[in-house]
Design a protein around this motif. Structure first.
Motif, PDB file in Angstrom:
ATOM      1  N   GLY A  17     -31.568  25.055 -14.525  1.00  0.00           N
ATOM      2  CA  GLY A  17     -30.775  23.930 -14.033  1.00  0.00           C
ATOM      3  C   GLY A  17     -31.565  22.951 -13.207  1.00  0.00           C
ATOM      4  N   ASP A  18     -30.864  21.894 -12.854  1.00  0.00           N
ATOM      5  CA  ASP A  18     -31.435  20.813 -12.064  1.00  0.00           C
ATOM      6  C   ASP A  18     -31.441  21.235 -10.593  1.00  0.00           C
ATOM      7  OD1 ASP A  18     -31.972  18.488 -10.689  1.00  0.00           O
ATOM      8  OD2 ASP A  18     -30.407  17.306 -11.677  1.00  0.00           O
ATOM      9  N   ILE A  19     -32.611  21.262  -9.985  1.00  0.00           N
ATOM     10  CA  ILE A  19     -32.738  21.761  -8.606  1.00  0.00           C
ATOM     11  C   ILE A  19     -31.960  20.892  -7.616  1.00  0.00           C
ATOM     12  CG2 ILE A  19     -34.863  20.523  -7.971  1.00  0.00           C
ATOM     13  CD1 ILE A  19     -35.828  23.193  -6.692  1.00  0.00           C
ATOM     14  N   THR A  20     -31.725  19.622  -7.965  1.00  0.00           N
ATOM     15  CA  THR A  20     -31.066  18.730  -6.992  1.00  0.00           C
ATOM     16  C   THR A  20     -29.618  19.139  -6.730  1.00  0.00           C
ATOM     17  OG1 THR A  20     -30.353  17.139  -8.664  1.00  0.00           O
ATOM     18  CG2 THR A  20     -32.510  16.762  -7.651  1.00  0.00           C
ATOM     19  N   THR A  21     -29.038  19.955  -7.600  1.00  0.00           N
ATOM     20  CA  THR A  21     -27.636  20.384  -7.400  1.00  0.00           C
ATOM     21  C   THR A  21     -27.537  21.680  -6.593  1.00  0.00           C
ATOM     22  OG1 THR A  21     -27.564  21.677  -9.431  1.00  0.00           O
ATOM     23  CG2 THR A  21     -27.011  19.350  -9.625  1.00  0.00           C
ATOM     24  N   GLN A  22     -28.660  22.265  -6.244  1.00  0.00           N
ATOM     25  CA  GLN A  22     -28.634  23.561  -5.559  1.00  0.00           C
ATOM     26  C   GLN A  22     -28.090  23.438  -4.135  1.00  0.00           C
ATOM     27  OE1 GLN A  22     -29.299  26.656  -6.561  1.00  0.00           O
ATOM     28  NE2 GLN A  22     -29.795  26.058  -8.661  1.00  0.00           N
ATOM     29  N   THR A  23     -27.357  24.467  -3.720  1.00  0.00           N
ATOM     30  CA  THR A  23     -26.713  24.435  -2.403  1.00  0.00           C
ATOM     31  C   THR A  23     -27.374  25.409  -1.421  1.00  0.00           C
ATOM     32  OG1 THR A  23     -25.133  26.079  -3.149  1.00  0.00           O
ATOM     33  CG2 THR A  23     -24.477  23.778  -3.380  1.00  0.00           C
ATOM     34  N   THR A  24     -28.561  25.889  -1.748  1.00  0.00           N
ATOM     35  CA  THR A  24     -29.280  26.761  -0.805  1.00  0.00           C
ATOM     36  C   THR A  24     -29.676  25.954   0.437  1.00  0.00           C
ATOM     37  OG1 THR A  24     -31.233  26.318  -2.160  1.00  0.00           O
ATOM     38  CG2 THR A  24     -30.191  28.459  -2.441  1.00  0.00           C
ATOM     39  N   ASP A  25     -30.016  26.645   1.522  1.00  0.00           N
ATOM     40  CA  ASP A  25     -30.371  25.960   2.779  1.00  0.00           C
ATOM     41  C   ASP A  25     -31.507  24.967   2.548  1.00  0.00           C
ATOM     42  OD1 ASP A  25     -28.495  27.385   4.204  1.00  0.00           O
ATOM     43  OD2 ASP A  25     -29.909  28.972   4.757  1.00  0.00           O
ATOM     44  N   ALA A  26     -32.488  25.348   1.733  1.00  0.00           N
ATOM     45  CA  ALA A  26     -33.590  24.433   1.417  1.00  0.00           C
ATOM     46  C   ALA A  26     -33.822  24.405  -0.084  1.00  0.00           C
ATOM     47  CB  ALA A  26     -34.872  24.887   2.107  1.00  0.00           C
ATOM     48  N   ILE A  27     -34.274  23.239  -0.569  1.00  0.00           N
ATOM     49  CA  ILE A  27     -34.870  23.180  -1.898  1.00  0.00           C
ATOM     50  C   ILE A  27     -36.311  22.715  -1.712  1.00  0.00           C
ATOM     51  CG2 ILE A  27     -32.709  22.781  -3.125  1.00  0.00           C
ATOM     52  CD1 ILE A  27     -33.628  19.863  -3.555  1.00  0.00           C
ATOM     53  N   VAL A  28     -37.165  23.136  -2.643  1.00  0.00           N
ATOM     54  CA  VAL A  28     -38.588  22.825  -2.559  1.00  0.00           C
ATOM     55  C   VAL A  28     -38.913  21.767  -3.600  1.00  0.00           C
ATOM     56  CG1 VAL A  28     -40.917  23.772  -2.799  1.00  0.00           C
ATOM     57  CG2 VAL A  28     -39.113  25.133  -1.704  1.00  0.00           C
ATOM     58  N   SER A  29     -39.732  20.800  -3.186  1.00  0.00           N
ATOM     59  CA  SER A  29     -40.192  19.788  -4.133  1.00  0.00           C
ATOM     60  C   SER A  29     -41.655  20.003  -4.469  1.00  0.00           C
ATOM     61  CB  SER A  29     -40.018  18.388  -3.541  1.00  0.00           C
ATOM     62  OG  SER A  29     -40.336  17.425  -4.540  1.00  0.00           O
ATOM     63  N   ALA A  30     -41.992  19.752  -5.732  1.00  0.00           N
ATOM     64  CA  ALA A  30     -43.407  19.728  -6.155  1.00  0.00           C
ATOM     65  C   ALA A  30     -43.880  18.297  -5.944  1.00  0.00           C
ATOM     66  CB  ALA A  30     -43.513  20.147  -7.613  1.00  0.00           C
ATOM     67  N   ALA A  31     -44.325  18.020  -4.713  1.00  0.00           N
ATOM     68  CA  ALA A  31     -44.686  16.663  -4.316  1.00  0.00           C
ATOM     69  C   ALA A  31     -46.154  16.388  -4.650  1.00  0.00           C
ATOM     70  CB  ALA A  31     -44.435  16.507  -2.814  1.00  0.00           C
ATOM     71  N   ASN A  32     -46.632  15.212  -4.252  1.00  0.00           N
ATOM     72  CA  ASN A  32     -48.066  14.957  -4.332  1.00  0.00           C
ATOM     73  C   ASN A  32     -48.590  14.706  -2.918  1.00  0.00           C
ATOM     74  OD1 ASN A  32     -47.859  12.057  -3.756  1.00  0.00           O
ATOM     75  ND2 ASN A  32     -46.850  11.996  -5.757  1.00  0.00           N
ATOM     76  N   ALA A  33     -49.899  14.644  -2.784  1.00  0.00           N
ATOM     77  CA  ALA A  33     -50.531  14.636  -1.459  1.00  0.00           C
ATOM     78  C   ALA A  33     -50.093  13.444  -0.599  1.00  0.00           C
ATOM     79  CB  ALA A  33     -52.047  14.645  -1.615  1.00  0.00           C
ATOM     80  N   GLY A  37     -43.187  10.082  -2.917  1.00  0.00           N
ATOM     81  CA  GLY A  37     -42.324  10.195  -4.093  1.00  0.00           C
ATOM     82  C   GLY A  37     -43.163  10.095  -5.350  1.00  0.00           C
ATOM     83  N   GLY A  38     -42.575  10.451  -6.469  1.00  0.00           N
ATOM     84  CA  GLY A  38     -43.337  10.426  -7.719  1.00  0.00           C
ATOM     85  C   GLY A  38     -42.398  10.672  -8.871  1.00  0.00           C
ATOM     86  N   GLY A  39     -42.919  11.252  -9.934  1.00  0.00           N
ATOM     87  CA  GLY A  39     -42.090  11.540 -11.102  1.00  0.00           C
ATOM     88  C   GLY A  39     -41.582  12.967 -11.034  1.00  0.00           C
ATOM     89  N   GLY A  40     -41.156  13.464 -12.183  1.00  0.00           N
ATOM     90  CA  GLY A  40     -40.765  14.875 -12.313  1.00  0.00           C
ATOM     91  C   GLY A  40     -39.720  15.287 -11.296  1.00  0.00           C
ATOM     92  N   VAL A  41     -39.874  16.515 -10.823  1.00  0.00           N
ATOM     93  CA  VAL A  41     -38.877  17.085  -9.918  1.00  0.00           C
ATOM     94  C   VAL A  41     -38.861  16.320  -8.586  1.00  0.00           C
ATOM     95  CG1 VAL A  41     -40.354  18.931  -8.962  1.00  0.00           C
ATOM     96  CG2 VAL A  41     -37.901  19.271  -9.138  1.00  0.00           C
ATOM     97  N   ASP A  42     -40.002  15.841  -8.145  1.00  0.00           N
ATOM     98  CA  ASP A  42     -40.050  15.090  -6.876  1.00  0.00           C
ATOM     99  C   ASP A  42     -39.258  13.781  -6.983  1.00  0.00           C
ATOM    100  OD1 ASP A  42     -41.083  15.032  -4.187  1.00  0.00           O
ATOM    101  OD2 ASP A  42     -42.378  13.382  -4.818  1.00  0.00           O
ATOM    102  N   HIS A  46     -35.980  12.795  -4.726  1.00  0.00           N
ATOM    103  CA  HIS A  46     -35.897  11.550  -3.934  1.00  0.00           C
ATOM    104  C   HIS A  46     -34.702  10.699  -4.367  1.00  0.00           C
ATOM    105  CE1 HIS A  46     -39.309  11.240  -1.121  1.00  0.00           C
ATOM    106  NE2 HIS A  46     -39.869  12.134  -1.905  1.00  0.00           N
ATOM    107  N   ARG A  47     -34.458  10.607  -5.665  1.00  0.00           N
ATOM    108  CA  ARG A  47     -33.318   9.807  -6.138  1.00  0.00           C
ATOM    109  C   ARG A  47     -32.008  10.377  -5.616  1.00  0.00           C
ATOM    110  NH1 ARG A  47     -36.389   9.442 -10.696  1.00  0.00           N
ATOM    111  NH2 ARG A  47     -35.363  11.202 -11.715  1.00  0.00           N
ATOM    112  N   ALA A  48     -31.889  11.705  -5.686  1.00  0.00           N
ATOM    113  CA  ALA A  48     -30.623  12.334  -5.284  1.00  0.00           C
ATOM    114  C   ALA A  48     -30.446  12.356  -3.766  1.00  0.00           C
ATOM    115  CB  ALA A  48     -30.561  13.762  -5.847  1.00  0.00           C
ATOM    116  N   ALA A  49     -31.544  12.425  -3.023  1.00  0.00           N
ATOM    117  CA  ALA A  49     -31.457  12.514  -1.557  1.00  0.00           C
ATOM    118  C   ALA A  49     -31.195  11.146  -0.932  1.00  0.00           C
ATOM    119  CB  ALA A  49     -32.737  13.113  -0.984  1.00  0.00           C
ATOM    120  N   GLY A  50     -31.604  10.070  -1.635  1.00  0.00           N
ATOM    121  CA  GLY A  50     -31.445   8.721  -1.088  1.00  0.00           C
ATOM    122  C   GLY A  50     -32.704   8.268  -0.365  1.00  0.00           C
ATOM    123  N   PRO A  51     -32.753   6.980  -0.001  1.00  0.00           N
ATOM    124  CA  PRO A  51     -33.982   6.383   0.549  1.00  0.00           C
ATOM    125  C   PRO A  51     -34.405   6.949   1.903  1.00  0.00           C
ATOM    126  CG  PRO A  51     -32.156   4.809   0.553  1.00  0.00           C
ATOM    127  CD  PRO A  51     -31.693   5.992  -0.226  1.00  0.00           C
TER     128      PRO A  51
END
Ligand code: ADP
Length: 185
Positions: A17-33, A37-42, A46-51
Motif C-alpha cells: 500500500g501507499d505509505i502516506t495513508t499509514q496511521t502509525t506514530d511515524a512514517i519513514v521517507s526515503a529522502a535525499n541528502a 523533497g524529490g520523486g518516489g515515496v518522498d 511531501h504532497r500528502a503532508a503539505g508545504p
C-alpha cells in the motif's frame, strides 16, 4: 495483502500500500541528502503532508553539517497533514555509487530511524523499501538487510511495539515476505 511476524512482544508487519495513508506514530521517507523533497515515496509524502513539511525540512537542514543529511542518517519532523504524527527522513545509499559500503549504509537507515523512534517513545513506525527505487538497490538484496536489521533491533530493544513495511506492489511484498520467512525460520 498483509503478513505478520512476531518478534518477542513486537509485531513486524508487511503490507502492500501507499505509505502516506499509514496511521502509525511515524512514517519513514526515503529522502535525499538535500532534504528538499524529490520523486518516489518522498514526493508522495511531501504532497500528502503539505508545504509545511518542506518548511520544516529547510529549518532542519540549517542544523546539519553542510546542510546535508549524510547517507545512512535519519532525522525527524512533524507529519503535518498526514495521519501519522511524525516523518522520519532517511537517506539510503545510491547503489552504484556506494559499492561495498551499500549494505552497511542501508542497514544504518533502519537502525537510526528505530533509535529515533525509541528516543521519542513512539509505539509504531512504518518504513518504505528504502533505496530500491531511483537509488537502484536490488530489492532481492535490500529486503534481507532491511528485515534483518529490524529483527536485530527489535530483539535487542523490545520496542517499538509495531514495525510495519508499506510496500508499493505485490512483487516487492513477496520478496520481503520470503526474506522474512527465511530469516525467522
Ligand atoms: P530511493 O530514492 O531511496 O530509491 P524511491 O522513492 O525511488 O526511493 O523508492 C523507494 C521505494 O518506495 C520503491 O520500492 C518505490 O516503489 C516505493 N514507493 C514509491 N512511492 C511509494 C508510496 N507512496 N508508498 C510506499 N512506497 C512507495
Amino acid at each position: 495483502m498483509q503478513h505478520s511476524f512476531a518478534i518477542g512482544d513486537s509485531k513486524l508487519d508487511l503490507w502492500v500500500g501507499d505509505i502516506t495513508t499509514q496511521t502509525t506514530d511515524a512514517i519513514v521517507s526515503a529522502a535525499n541528502a538535500l532534504l528538499l523533497g524529490g520523486g518516489g515515496v518522498d514526493g508522495a509524502i511531501h504532497r500528502a503532508a503539505g508545504p509545511e513539511l518542506l518548511d520544516a525540512c529547510k529549518a532542519l537542514k540549517k542544523t546539519l553539517p553542510g546542510g546535508v543529511l549524510r547517507t545512512g542518517g535519519a532525522v525527524i519532523t512533524p507529519a503535518f497533514k498526514l495521519a501519522a504524527k511524525h516523518v522520519i527522513h532517511c537517506v539510503g545509499p545510491i547503489y552504484d555509487r556506494e559499492g561495498p559500503e551499500a549494505p552497511e549504509l542501508l542497514s544504518s537507515c533502519y537502525r537510526e530511524a528505530l533509535a529515533i523512534a525509541r528516543e521519542r517513545a513512539l509505539g509504531s513506525i512504518t518504513f518504505p523499501s528504502i533505496a530500491t527505487g531511483v537509488y537502484g538497490y536490488p530489492v532481492d538484496d535490500a529486503a534481507p538487510i532491511a528485515l534483518g536489521t529490524v529483527i536485530d533491533e527489535l530483539r535487542a530493544h523490545g520496542r517499538p511495539q509495531l514495525v510495519r513495511f508499506s510496500l508499493f506492489d505485490a512483487t516487492i511484498f513477496n520478496v520481503y515476505r520470503r526474506a522474512g520467512e527465511a530469516l525467522l525460520r
